[in-house]
Design a protein around this motif. Structure first.
Motif, PDB file in Angstrom:
ATOM      1  N   VAL A  16       0.688  -1.179  -0.039  1.00 54.88           N
ATOM      2  CA  VAL A  16       0.279  -0.137  -0.107  1.00 54.88           C
ATOM      3  C   VAL A  16       0.940   1.251   0.000  1.00 54.88           C
ATOM      4  O   VAL A  16       0.677   2.296  -0.978  1.00 54.88           O
ATOM      5  N   PRO A  17       1.954   1.429   1.016  1.00 57.09           N
ATOM      6  CA  PRO A  17       2.608   2.754   0.916  1.00 57.09           C
ATOM      7  C   PRO A  17       3.492   2.547  -0.587  1.00 57.09           C
ATOM      8  O   PRO A  17       3.680   3.716  -0.907  1.00 57.09           O
ATOM      9  N   THR A  18       4.024   1.497  -1.067  1.00 62.14           N
ATOM     10  CA  THR A  18       4.560   1.537  -2.223  1.00 62.14           C
ATOM     11  C   THR A  18       3.662   2.081  -3.411  1.00 62.14           C
ATOM     12  O   THR A  18       4.068   3.086  -4.324  1.00 62.14           O
ATOM     13  N   ALA A  19       2.397   1.507  -3.523  1.00 62.27           N
ATOM     14  CA  ALA A  19       1.549   1.988  -4.258  1.00 62.27           C
ATOM     15  C   ALA A  19       1.421   3.356  -4.442  1.00 62.27           C
ATOM     16  O   ALA A  19       1.265   4.114  -5.181  1.00 62.27           O
ATOM     17  N   TYR A  20       1.024   3.838  -3.025  1.00 66.06           N
ATOM     18  CA  TYR A  20       0.790   5.210  -2.756  1.00 66.06           C
ATOM     19  C   TYR A  20       1.809   6.081  -3.277  1.00 66.06           C
ATOM     20  O   TYR A  20       1.748   7.326  -3.711  1.00 66.06           O
ATOM     21  N   ALA A  21       3.076   5.685  -3.056  1.00 67.68           N
ATOM     22  CA  ALA A  21       4.168   6.672  -3.141  1.00 67.68           C
ATOM     23  C   ALA A  21       4.333   6.822  -4.796  1.00 67.68           C
ATOM     24  O   ALA A  21       4.493   7.878  -5.138  1.00 67.68           O
ATOM     25  N   ILE A  22       4.133   5.756  -5.374  1.00 65.79           N
ATOM     26  CA  ILE A  22       4.138   5.939  -6.900  1.00 65.79           C
ATOM     27  C   ILE A  22       2.967   6.907  -7.269  1.00 65.79           C
ATOM     28  O   ILE A  22       3.068   7.720  -7.871  1.00 65.79           O
ATOM     29  N   TYR A  23       2.004   6.663  -6.681  1.00 58.83           N
ATOM     30  CA  TYR A  23       0.705   7.580  -7.059  1.00 58.83           C
ATOM     31  C   TYR A  23       0.867   9.038  -6.727  1.00 58.83           C
ATOM     32  O   TYR A  23       0.915  10.131  -7.600  1.00 58.83           O
ATOM     33  N   ILE A  24       1.559   9.601  -5.561  1.00 55.23           N
ATOM     34  CA  ILE A  24       1.921  10.814  -5.267  1.00 55.23           C
ATOM     35  C   ILE A  24       2.910  11.386  -5.868  1.00 55.23           C
ATOM     36  O   ILE A  24       3.106  12.615  -6.144  1.00 55.23           O
ATOM     37  N   SER A  25       3.983  10.408  -6.351  1.00 56.28           N
ATOM     38  CA  SER A  25       5.206  10.952  -7.223  1.00 56.28           C
ATOM     39  C   SER A  25       4.614  11.632  -8.596  1.00 56.28           C
ATOM     40  O   SER A  25       5.378  12.436  -9.144  1.00 56.28           O
ATOM     41  N   PHE A  26       3.577  11.366  -8.682  1.00 54.57           N
ATOM     42  CA  PHE A  26       2.901  12.248 -10.286  1.00 54.57           C
ATOM     43  C   PHE A  26       2.198  13.383  -9.920  1.00 54.57           C
ATOM     44  O   PHE A  26       1.554  13.894 -10.626  1.00 54.57           O
ATOM     45  N   SER A  41       5.893  14.824  -3.068  1.00 45.04           N
ATOM     46  CA  SER A  41       5.715  14.163  -4.038  1.00 45.04           C
ATOM     47  C   SER A  41       6.961  14.317  -5.007  1.00 45.04           C
ATOM     48  O   SER A  41       7.521  13.104  -5.459  1.00 45.04           O
ATOM     49  N   TYR A  42       7.943  15.263  -4.636  1.00 45.66           N
ATOM     50  CA  TYR A  42       9.348  15.251  -5.410  1.00 45.66           C
ATOM     51  C   TYR A  42      10.045  14.212  -4.744  1.00 45.66           C
ATOM     52  O   TYR A  42      10.695  13.356  -5.549  1.00 45.66           O
ATOM     53  N   ALA A  43       9.993  14.020  -3.437  1.00 49.26           N
ATOM     54  CA  ALA A  43      10.761  12.941  -2.668  1.00 49.26           C
ATOM     55  C   ALA A  43      10.334  11.692  -2.956  1.00 49.26           C
ATOM     56  O   ALA A  43      10.992  10.928  -3.332  1.00 49.26           O
ATOM     57  N   SER A  44       8.864  11.254  -3.280  1.00 43.42           N
ATOM     58  CA  SER A  44       8.507  10.105  -3.713  1.00 43.42           C
ATOM     59  C   SER A  44       9.064   9.727  -5.061  1.00 43.42           C
ATOM     60  O   SER A  44       9.339   8.844  -5.188  1.00 43.42           O
ATOM     61  N   SER A  45       9.004  10.662  -5.982  1.00 42.46           N
ATOM     62  CA  SER A  45       9.493  10.353  -7.110  1.00 42.46           C
ATOM     63  C   SER A  45      10.921   9.845  -7.174  1.00 42.46           C
ATOM     64  O   SER A  45      11.347   8.845  -8.018  1.00 42.46           O
ATOM     65  N   MET A  46      11.722  10.513  -6.115  1.00 42.47           N
ATOM     66  CA  MET A  46      13.191   9.886  -6.152  1.00 42.47           C
ATOM     67  C   MET A  46      13.274   8.467  -5.563  1.00 42.47           C
ATOM     68  O   MET A  46      13.860   7.765  -6.225  1.00 42.47           O
ATOM     69  N   ALA A  47      12.258   8.281  -4.770  1.00 41.07           N
ATOM     70  CA  ALA A  47      12.094   6.840  -4.260  1.00 41.07           C
ATOM     71  C   ALA A  47      11.825   6.065  -5.254  1.00 41.07           C
ATOM     72  O   ALA A  47      12.249   4.747  -5.155  1.00 41.07           O
ATOM     73  N   VAL A  48      10.774   6.301  -5.976  1.00 41.02           N
ATOM     74  CA  VAL A  48      10.345   5.431  -6.742  1.00 41.02           C
ATOM     75  C   VAL A  48      11.403   5.144  -7.953  1.00 41.02           C
ATOM     76  O   VAL A  48      11.710   3.858  -8.346  1.00 41.02           O
ATOM     77  N   LEU A  49      12.206   6.067  -8.151  1.00 44.25           N
ATOM     78  CA  LEU A  49      13.222   5.986  -9.292  1.00 44.25           C
ATOM     79  C   LEU A  49      14.248   4.892  -8.735  1.00 44.25           C
ATOM     80  O   LEU A  49      14.877   3.967  -9.338  1.00 44.25           O
TER      81      LEU A  49
END
Lengths: 360, 286
Positions: B25-35, B261-269
């Motif tokens: 759930v957190p992973t999916a949510y992180a991907i979601y808010i990275s956009f 969101s910016y931080a999440s995009s980094m985490a996703v990358l």
């Protein structure tokens, strides 16, 4: 090529003496077999000669040079191990080449030598394989190739055939004999198998409890065992032993046992009157006979068929005695049997010390 | 039969359920808010597509963090394995089995220590005025030595602590691996004119190839999670000299600007990059 001299060699592990005062001269080109039961120190001795174990006392020299403090690689020896000890991650080619590479032999020469050795031992089809893809016999042949290729001054074999099945063992035994005939490298071969010892050795060193029991050619050891232990260890089926007491008679001796008496003439043995002895008779020296001197009678208890021969077991003087007879003339269990033995077939040992009383 | 077949499902369901709630759930949510363009200071946000990702590649601090992270991985994994193999062989070759076991016990202590504690202990040891590690330098030269405040030495100093924890532990593992190897190939090599170093280089270590690769993998994954160590010792400083990707993402998301969101995009990358990298290395090794 080199001779090996062990003088007063000792080995201790902590306070335990494994080998005490071992002395042996091995001549150049000779094939020596260390034979003995498990734990008699024969492998330890071999490993001391190889340099894999420290020598606690005495000296070992190879080719006239004392090697006590030399590392294994500088002793000019090559060894074949019981469990092959191949390098599992290398191909057969690299396994055989490893030593030569370390000796900085040029690549082209390594290749020529490997091809030659592989041809001798029939290993050509396997050179690119890994050791695990080979059978036990093939692996042991690789180990022999690896030892051979360095053209060592001395070959050491540590029970090389013990991990192989009976048929392969016979085959490899013949190959090792042929190899020695061809290369004539001084060889020490450790085994607990008396058949290997008898067939391969120029001389056998029979050991017990870290000391030499007897050194001699296979025939000497078989025909003139120096001690009761040697007599019992060598020869299949085992020698029969009967407790006897001596009695002086006119021109000879009477050996009294609980089952009957044996008479021998003067001269062959050094005896005293009333001496407690052990009489040894090989099963093959007992012949079915109704008449004649030195007879033993009993009821056949067990008959084991060996092919050409059969081993008949009967009770005599409270002991089980085995006699090897022609299978065609063998009695049935329950039959009354009488065997006779020629005077040459009698061995006498002191009951206390176990030493043979044969005059030398 | 039917009951038997459903048994694994019965046992697996709770564990998978918890895993889904806590990790997926957190992973999916992180991907979601990275956009999105969410920030901690504002309750709302809107979808902005790949803008965060595009921004990242013109962010010099992000590029620096990639460099620091890669250096960190290479240095800690490389040094840990080097120390482990070197020390393991040294113990195996020179120390009696009794002493070996005692030393092995001693070598396990650093890794048992929680990393935050280890970080504090070493941070104090490297203190320019009171630290025991810097004392000899100060005593000889009269100058204080501040390794953690020097951009040239800060990362290496933190790496030293990591290697101290894991190198000694892995040395014990390498020692135990060496002890399990059959002795005969070594003896054969000694008779085959091999020197001691050649026996290890050509026989022992190749025989231990598979477990050593596994150890390298464990350490690579472990090194990725060095956030706590770096956080306590330098907080990414001096400047951005020790700022790894996770450290930068953390400060972007929670410390400096709250740009979650910016931080999440980094985490996703990071997640994508590590997945690809590890899959690639794993395939290569096999």
């Amino acid at each position: 090529m080199a001779n090996i001299v062990c003088s007063s060699v000792d080995k201790q592990y902590g306070a335990v003496d494994v080998i005490t005062d071992f002395n042996l001269d091995v001549a150049d080109h000779e094939f020596i077999v260390f034979l003995g039961p498990s734990g008699c120190g024969k492998s330890t001795l071999l490993r001391m000669i190889a340099g894999l174990e420290d020598i606690s006392g005495g000296t070992v020299s190879i080719g006239g040079r004392t090697v006590n403090d030399l590392p294994p690689r500088d002793r000019g020896v090559a060894m074949v191990f019981q469990n092959y000890a191949l390098y599992p991650h290398m191909t057969i080619y690299d396994n055989i080449a490893f030593g030569l590479k370390r000796m900085k032999v040029p690549k082209a020469e390594i290749d020529t030598r490997i091809r030659a050795v592989a041809a001798t031992l029939g290993l050509e089809p396997y050179l690119t394989r890994k050791p695990t893809e080979l059978s036990g016999g093939q692996q042991q042949r690789v180990a022999i190739a690896r030892a051979m290729i360095k053209t060592p001054r001395v070959f050491l074999f540590d029970e090389p055939l013990s991990n192989l099945d009976a048929k392969l063992r016979n085959h490899m035994r013949v190959e090792i004999a042929r190899l020695h005939q061809k290369l004539k490298t001084t060889t020490i071969y450790v085994t607990h198998d008396q058949l290997e010892a008898m067939t391969l050795a120029d001389r056998i060193v029979l050991m017990k409890g870290g000391a030499i029991e007897q050194v001699g050619t296979p025939a000497e050891i078989y025909e003139r065992p120096r001690t009761l232990f040697v007599a019992g260890f060598i020869g299949t089926p085992n020698m029969n032993f009967i407790d006897v007491t001596t009695e002086k008679t006119e021109g000879g001796w009477l050996l009294r046992s609980a089952g009957g008496n044996f008479s021998i003439s003067d001269g062959k043995f050094a005896l005293r009157h009333g001496q407690p002895l052990v009489l040894g008779i090989r099963p093959a020296d007992l012949k079915i006979a109704e008449a004649g001197a030195n007879r033993m009678s009993g009821i056949a208890d067990l008959v084991e068929f060996h092919g050409n021969d059969a081993l008949v077991t009967f009770l005599f003087a409270g002991k089980e005695i085995g006699a090897l007879v022609k299978a065609s003339a063998c009695p049935k269990p329950g039959d009354a049997v009488t065997f006779a033995v020629e005077p040459e077939g009698l061995h006498l040992f002191d009951r206390e010390s176990g030493i043979s009383l044969l005059k030398s | 039969m039917k009951q038997k077949n459903s048994l694994p499902a019965v046992f697996l369901t709770p564990a998978m359920g918890i895993l889904a709630v806590l990790a997926l759930v957190p992973t999916a949510y992180a991907i979601y808010i990275s956009f999105q363009n969410r920030e901690l200071s504002r309750p709302d946000g809107s979808l902005i597509g790949l803008a965060n990702y595009i921004d990242l590649f013109s962010d010099r601090r992000f590029i620096n963090a990639i460099g620091v992270s890669l250096t960190w991985e290479a240095v800690t994994v490389g040094m840990t394995l080097l120390i482990a193999v070197g020390l393991g062989i040294l113990l195996f070759e020179c120390v009696s089995p009794r002493t070996r076991n005692l030393l092995a016990l001693l070598f396990l202590v650093p890794v048992i220590l929680p990393r935050v504690s280890a970080a504090f202990v070493w941070k104090f040891a490297f203190h320019p005025l009171y630290g025991i590690a810097t004392y000899p330098y100060k005593a000889i030269t009269g100058q204080p030595l501040d390794l953690l405040s020097n951009p040239a030495t800060a990362l290496a100093t933190v790496a030293l602590v990591d290697v101290w924890q894991w190198g000694l532990f892995f040395a014990v593992i390498v020692l135990k691996l060496l002890e399990t190897l059959p002795p005969q190939p070594f003896e054969a090599a000694r008779l085959d004119h091999a020197r001691t170093w050649e026996i290890y280089a050509f026989i022992a270590l190749p025989m231990l190839k598979a477990p050593l690769i596994s150890l390298a993998f464990v350490k690579m994954i472990e090194s990725l999670r060095a956030f706590d160590l770096i956080y306590v010792m330098t907080r990414g400083g001096p400047g951005i000299a020790t700022e790894t990707l996770d450290m930068y993402a953390f400060s972007q998301g929670f410390i400096e600007s709250g740009r979650i969101s910016y931080a999440s995009s980094m985490a996703v990358l990071m997640m994508i990059a590590t997945s690809i990298a590890f899959t690639f290395i794993w395939k290569r090794v096999q």
